[in-house]
Each structure stands twice: as C-alpha cells, then as structure tokens.
Design an enzyme around this catalytic site. Sequence first.
Site, PDB file in Angstrom:
ATOM      1  N   GLY A  50     -11.801 -43.838  26.263  1.00  0.00           N
ATOM      2  CA  GLY A  50     -10.650 -44.154  27.094  1.00  0.00           C
ATOM      3  C   GLY A  50      -9.798 -45.320  26.668  1.00  0.00           C
ATOM      4  N   TRP A  52      -7.373 -45.450  24.397  1.00  0.00           N
ATOM      5  CA  TRP A  52      -5.968 -45.040  24.326  1.00  0.00           C
ATOM      6  C   TRP A  52      -5.423 -44.732  25.713  1.00  0.00           C
ATOM      7  CZ3 TRP A  52      -3.772 -41.895  19.660  1.00  0.00           C
ATOM      8  CH2 TRP A  52      -3.949 -42.642  18.487  1.00  0.00           C
ATOM      9  N   ASP A  70     -11.186 -34.464  26.763  1.00  0.00           N
ATOM     10  CA  ASP A  70     -12.263 -34.631  25.810  1.00  0.00           C
ATOM     11  C   ASP A  70     -13.429 -33.735  26.205  1.00  0.00           C
ATOM     12  OD1 ASP A  70     -12.856 -37.160  23.634  1.00  0.00           O
ATOM     13  OD2 ASP A  70     -14.552 -35.917  24.214  1.00  0.00           O
ATOM     14  N   LYS A 152      -4.072 -38.451  14.290  1.00  0.00           N
ATOM     15  CA  LYS A 152      -4.819 -39.071  13.192  1.00  0.00           C
ATOM     16  C   LYS A 152      -5.180 -38.029  12.154  1.00  0.00           C
ATOM     17  CE  LYS A 152      -9.072 -40.473  14.049  1.00  0.00           C
ATOM     18  NZ  LYS A 152     -10.116 -41.373  14.582  1.00  0.00           N
TER      19      LYS A 152
END
Length: 210
Positions: A50, A52, A70, A152
């Site tokens: 958590g 971000w 998630d 990413k």
Amino acid sequence: MIYKPRDAYFEKAKREGYRSRAAYKLLELQKRFRIIHPGDRVVDLGAAPGGWLQIAAKLTGPRGKVLGVDLQPIEPFGPVNVIVLQLDITSADARTRISDALGGPADAVISDAAPKLTGIRATDAARALELNLTALRIAVEVLRPGGSLLVKGFAGPDFETFVQDLKRYFRSIQRTKPEATRKGSSEIYIAAKDLYRRRDRGADEGDARA
C-alpha cells in the site's frame, strides 16, 4: 552486490509512516511526470502492501478515488477515497471488476507489480513482460481518452518491444529510473501519457497481445 532489504529508504519509510519504500519512487515519478491530479480516479495494480496507495490518496485528495488491486490482501486504509480489491489482475474478469469497482473511467493507471522471481533470467523476464502487458490491457480499457499509465518494466530484450506496444495507444512515452530504486536493479519506470486509442471489449484478441 549484497542485497540490503533495510536500506536508507526502508528506514525512512518506517519513520514517516509509509507502508513501503516504494512510496518514494512514486513521489519522485509524480514530480517528474505529473501523472496524478486532484480529483482523479486512479487504479493501482499490484498495490500491496500500500505504499503507492498512500501517495496516490494524498495526490487525488478527498474529491478523488483510488482503487488498489492485488492478489494479496491489503490492510484497510484510513482515507475514505481509497478502496481495495483482492483480485488476480491476469484473470478473465479482472477488467470488468476493476471498472465496476471504480465507478467510472480512470484518469490514471499505475503499476508497481513485479513477478515472484525464480532466479532464472529468461523465466523472470517473461513473467515481468506478461505483467506489463496485463497492465496495458487493463489501462487501455478502463482509462478515459487522454489518460495515463505509469508502469514498471525491466531492462532486457523484450523491453523495447513493450515500449512499441505502448506507442500504439499513447502519444507520449517517457522513461526513468528513480533514485529510490535499489542499487543493481534493472527496473525502469515508463510514463505513457495521453491515451488516444482504446481497446473495446470484444476487440481483436491480437490487440495489445491479448
């Protein structure tokens, strides 16, 4: 190089109340790319634990909405503008469930998701690429026109191919490696901005390598 899980950013996050050192990556990326704005709807893929989410909630403010997704459970948050969804983002119904939970088109999709590493370079690279493509597929379906994706990636033979995939949907592609990245990591963050092409449900399965 020796891996040091408790580095300076880890200790700083602990002192300042962030759930992970990754919070500082998003702060740096936001300063450079301005992905999130007050009042935005934001989807955070691979959101556990958590870090971000905490930053995104502050950036959107009370008028915004942040959805953390998630496979792992995420401890409840205090901010009322944060909701969480325990979900495998690679599942067939992921995009539908994300759209329903968000309650409207997203302004930004952010992803710090990474695969569980096996130590086999080819296997790990393939898994990382699949997560990137999953983030792209979700983004081009749930984002509003003009929306942004922050994802990413990992340097390797498939990285430039993925960048070309992004260019099929976004007008601006930029990349960087934040200072908060662990030393020796091959991760690279890509900011894809100004979505100009959406992938509608039922579109050609070859689209975005679906």
